[in-house]
Design a protein around this motif. Sequence first.
Motif, PDB file in Angstrom:
ATOM      1  N   GLY A   1       0.796  -1.222   0.000  1.00 48.71           N
ATOM      2  CA  GLY A   1       0.000   0.000   0.000  1.00 48.71           C
ATOM      3  C   GLY A   1       0.826   1.268   0.000  1.00 48.71           C
ATOM      4  N   THR A   2       2.138   1.170   0.296  1.00 48.31           N
ATOM      5  CA  THR A   2       3.015   2.347   0.283  1.00 48.31           C
ATOM      6  C   THR A   2       3.975   2.285  -0.899  1.00 48.31           C
ATOM      7  OG1 THR A   2       4.649   1.241   1.675  1.00 48.31           O
ATOM      8  CG2 THR A   2       2.946   2.516   2.796  1.00 48.31           C
TER       9      THR A   2
ATOM     10  N   PHE B   1      11.304   1.021  -4.360  1.00 43.74           N
ATOM     11  CA  PHE B   1      12.098  -0.071  -3.807  1.00 43.74           C
ATOM     12  C   PHE B   1      13.553   0.026  -4.280  1.00 43.74           C
ATOM     13  CE2 PHE B   1       8.298  -3.198  -3.166  1.00 43.74           C
ATOM     14  CZ  PHE B   1       7.802  -2.367  -2.169  1.00 43.74           C
ATOM     15  N   ARG B   2      13.745   0.408  -5.535  1.00 47.67           N
ATOM     16  CA  ARG B   2      15.113   0.565  -6.039  1.00 47.67           C
ATOM     17  C   ARG B   2      15.852   1.655  -5.254  1.00 47.67           C
ATOM     18  NH1 ARG B   2      14.017   0.847 -11.059  1.00 47.67           N
ATOM     19  NH2 ARG B   2      14.505  -1.310 -11.556  1.00 47.67           N
ATOM     20  N   ALA B   3      15.129   2.699  -4.906  1.00 44.44           N
ATOM     21  CA  ALA B   3      15.739   3.787  -4.131  1.00 44.44           C
ATOM     22  C   ALA B   3      16.113   3.314  -2.727  1.00 44.44           C
ATOM     23  CB  ALA B   3      14.784   4.976  -4.055  1.00 44.44           C
ATOM     24  N   PHE B   4      15.310   2.432  -2.134  1.00 45.97           N
ATOM     25  CA  PHE B   4      15.687   1.850  -0.836  1.00 45.97           C
ATOM     26  C   PHE B   4      16.955   1.020  -0.985  1.00 45.97           C
ATOM     27  CE2 PHE B   4      10.984   2.074   0.455  1.00 45.97           C
ATOM     28  CZ  PHE B   4      11.188   3.173   1.283  1.00 45.97           C
TER      29      PHE B   4
ATOM     30  N   GLY C   1       4.838  -7.177   3.384  1.00 51.02           N
ATOM     31  CA  GLY C   1       3.652  -7.650   4.085  1.00 51.02           C
ATOM     32  C   GLY C   1       2.471  -7.834   3.151  1.00 51.02           C
ATOM     33  N   VAL C   2       2.507  -8.911   2.362  1.00 49.55           N
ATOM     34  CA  VAL C   2       1.433  -9.183   1.401  1.00 49.55           C
ATOM     35  C   VAL C   2       0.186  -9.696   2.130  1.00 49.55           C
ATOM     36  CG1 VAL C   2       0.738 -10.691  -0.503  1.00 49.55           C
ATOM     37  CG2 VAL C   2       2.973  -9.587  -0.548  1.00 49.55           C
ATOM     38  N   GLN C   3       0.371 -10.694   3.000  1.00 51.32           N
ATOM     39  CA  GLN C   3      -0.661 -11.368   3.809  1.00 51.32           C
ATOM     40  C   GLN C   3      -1.606 -12.236   2.977  1.00 51.32           C
ATOM     41  OE1 GLN C   3       0.863 -11.030   6.223  1.00 51.32           O
ATOM     42  NE2 GLN C   3       1.358  -8.939   6.711  1.00 51.32           N
TER      43      GLN C   3
ATOM     44  N   ARG D   1      -4.944  -6.998  -4.430  1.00 52.11           N
ATOM     45  CA  ARG D   1      -4.162  -8.049  -5.095  1.00 52.11           C
ATOM     46  C   ARG D   1      -3.219  -7.459  -6.153  1.00 52.11           C
ATOM     47  NH1 ARG D   1      -4.304 -13.459  -7.003  1.00 52.11           N
ATOM     48  NH2 ARG D   1      -3.798 -13.593  -9.221  1.00 52.11           N
ATOM     49  N   ALA D   2      -3.740  -6.551  -6.974  1.00 51.11           N
ATOM     50  CA  ALA D   2      -2.925  -5.994  -8.056  1.00 51.11           C
ATOM     51  C   ALA D   2      -1.712  -5.252  -7.510  1.00 51.11           C
ATOM     52  CB  ALA D   2      -3.776  -5.059  -8.916  1.00 51.11           C
ATOM     53  N   GLN D   3      -1.907  -4.475  -6.428  1.00 49.33           N
ATOM     54  CA  GLN D   3      -0.776  -3.759  -5.819  1.00 49.33           C
ATOM     55  C   GLN D   3       0.234  -4.738  -5.224  1.00 49.33           C
ATOM     56  OE1 GLN D   3      -3.440  -1.317  -3.345  1.00 49.33           O
ATOM     57  NE2 GLN D   3      -2.275   0.472  -4.010  1.00 49.33           N
ATOM     58  N   ALA D   4      -0.267  -5.816  -4.638  1.00 50.62           N
ATOM     59  CA  ALA D   4       0.631  -6.812  -4.059  1.00 50.62           C
ATOM     60  C   ALA D   4       1.502  -7.442  -5.138  1.00 50.62           C
ATOM     61  CB  ALA D   4      -0.178  -7.894  -3.334  1.00 50.62           C
ATOM     62  N   LEU D   5       0.894  -7.827  -6.251  1.00 48.47           N
ATOM     63  CA  LEU D   5       1.656  -8.440  -7.349  1.00 48.47           C
ATOM     64  C   LEU D   5       2.691  -7.467  -7.904  1.00 48.47           C
ATOM     65  CD1 LEU D   5      -1.299 -10.247  -9.160  1.00 48.47           C
ATOM     66  CD2 LEU D   5       0.588 -11.359  -7.937  1.00 48.47           C
ATOM     67  N   ALA D   6       2.285  -6.212  -8.094  1.00 50.68           N
ATOM     68  CA  ALA D   6       3.218  -5.213  -8.632  1.00 50.68           C
ATOM     69  C   ALA D   6       4.387  -4.972  -7.679  1.00 50.68           C
ATOM     70  CB  ALA D   6       2.474  -3.900  -8.898  1.00 50.68           C
ATOM     71  N   ALA D   7       4.094  -4.940  -6.384  1.00 48.37           N
ATOM     72  CA  ALA D   7       5.150  -4.698  -5.393  1.00 48.37           C
ATOM     73  C   ALA D   7       6.168  -5.841  -5.382  1.00 48.37           C
ATOM     74  CB  ALA D   7       4.541  -4.515  -4.008  1.00 48.37           C
ATOM     75  N   VAL D   8       5.678  -7.074  -5.445  1.00 45.70           N
ATOM     76  CA  VAL D   8       6.595  -8.222  -5.423  1.00 45.70           C
ATOM     77  C   VAL D   8       7.447  -8.249  -6.686  1.00 45.70           C
ATOM     78  CG1 VAL D   8       6.785 -10.725  -5.272  1.00 45.70           C
ATOM     79  CG2 VAL D   8       5.033  -9.536  -3.935  1.00 45.70           C
ATOM     80  N   GLU D   9       6.848  -7.949  -7.821  1.00 49.26           N
ATOM     81  CA  GLU D   9       7.619  -7.921  -9.072  1.00 49.26           C
ATOM     82  C   GLU D   9       8.699  -6.846  -9.027  1.00 49.26           C
ATOM     83  OE1 GLU D   9       4.543  -7.527 -11.962  1.00 49.26           O
ATOM     84  OE2 GLU D   9       3.856  -9.611 -11.708  1.00 49.26           O
TER      85      GLU D   9
END
Length: 402
Positions: free
Chosen positions: A125-126, A132-135, A146-148, A164-172
């Motif tokens: 959600g954030t 993530f690349r910047a981190f 934290g997908v859950q 779900r869509a945000q979770a998939l995008a974040a993991v990718e």
Amino acid sequence: MSDPLDIRHWMRPGTLQLSSLPPLSLYIHLPWCLKKCPYCDFNSHEWAGEGGPSTPPEQRYLDALRADLEASLPLIWGRTVHSIFIGGGTPSLFSPESIDRLLGDVRARVRLEADAEITLEANPGTFERDRFRAFRQAGVTRLSIGVQSFNDQHLKALGRVHDRAQALAAVEEAARSFDTFNLDVMYALPGQTLAQAEQDMRTALSLSPPHISIYHLTLEPNTYFAKFPPVVPDDDDAYAMLDRITELTTEAGLQRYEVSAYAKPGHACRHNLNYWQFGDYLGIGAGAHGKLSFAHRVARTVKLRDPRRYMEQALAGQALASMDEVPRADLPFEFMLNALRLKDGVALQDFMDRTGLPLSSIEPALREGEQRGLLLREAGRVAPTTRGLDFLSDLQSLFLPD
């Protein structure tokens, strides 16, 4: 009373004899989140200050963390930090620039191992593209996401701010930016069926994560779910879910190395392993816990819990809420509480080194554990049996003080 941060107080003679100190980690707590989840009993707070819910007072809090670390330094002089875990709350609410500053402040004050594992907890959600690349560029080496669940219905029931869509995008995005990362997944969710739990796990595994942490949803005291409990699967269904999850992760090449952790070779979480092996960790941040060893004693620390009070007091050099010696009689249980979560167990020499106690202090409990088929002892190690992992609380309770 003497100053609890006075190293002379902790170095005085005592009944324990620790021949060497265990590895040292650093835990950093960032306490804010966008929305408090109904199952969460962590020290996390929705940010409702000026500027809206997504703008914690980053710079002031970083100033407080730096002061907290500086005040704690006498307790860890000369020791190398092997891993850092930035937990929350939702640490990924903080900007990459803030995380870069935080890690710079740490490096300037402690001896950090060259290849130290540095984990940041992140929530989809954030997430935004390239964040993530910047981190990663800021020095983070490992994300814990934290997908859950990947089921929109269950995410809504859990009060998550992502879908779900945000979770998939974040993991990718994490897979593109990091060599290693973790997915947090929960099971036994409100209304969840075995088929849905299996589908969640198949979706997670299709993303080829090097590490997955699997947690049974528990209704903790002082949470919204404790007051308004949802209907969750019964124990038999939950056991069936965990069995299926373990089968699927094994097929995908992830080995269960701890009760709730599955990893590909070389991707176990080093920071958590240090917890489970009764290593030391300095905790900084609002409500952060720590455990520190000295030549003749082991101590537990807790920092002030409320973020506003923590910032005020930390900046005055007084972030500590308590620092207490672990009673000698409690050390066997404190050690085994975590060590017996590990599938391969722990070396008995580590027990002696890290508690300062002789093996005779746990011999009766070891014998009873063997007789009840809950643990195995061989080649200088003690490990839970499959039955011991299934009945872990029974096994751990053998080491409680009389």
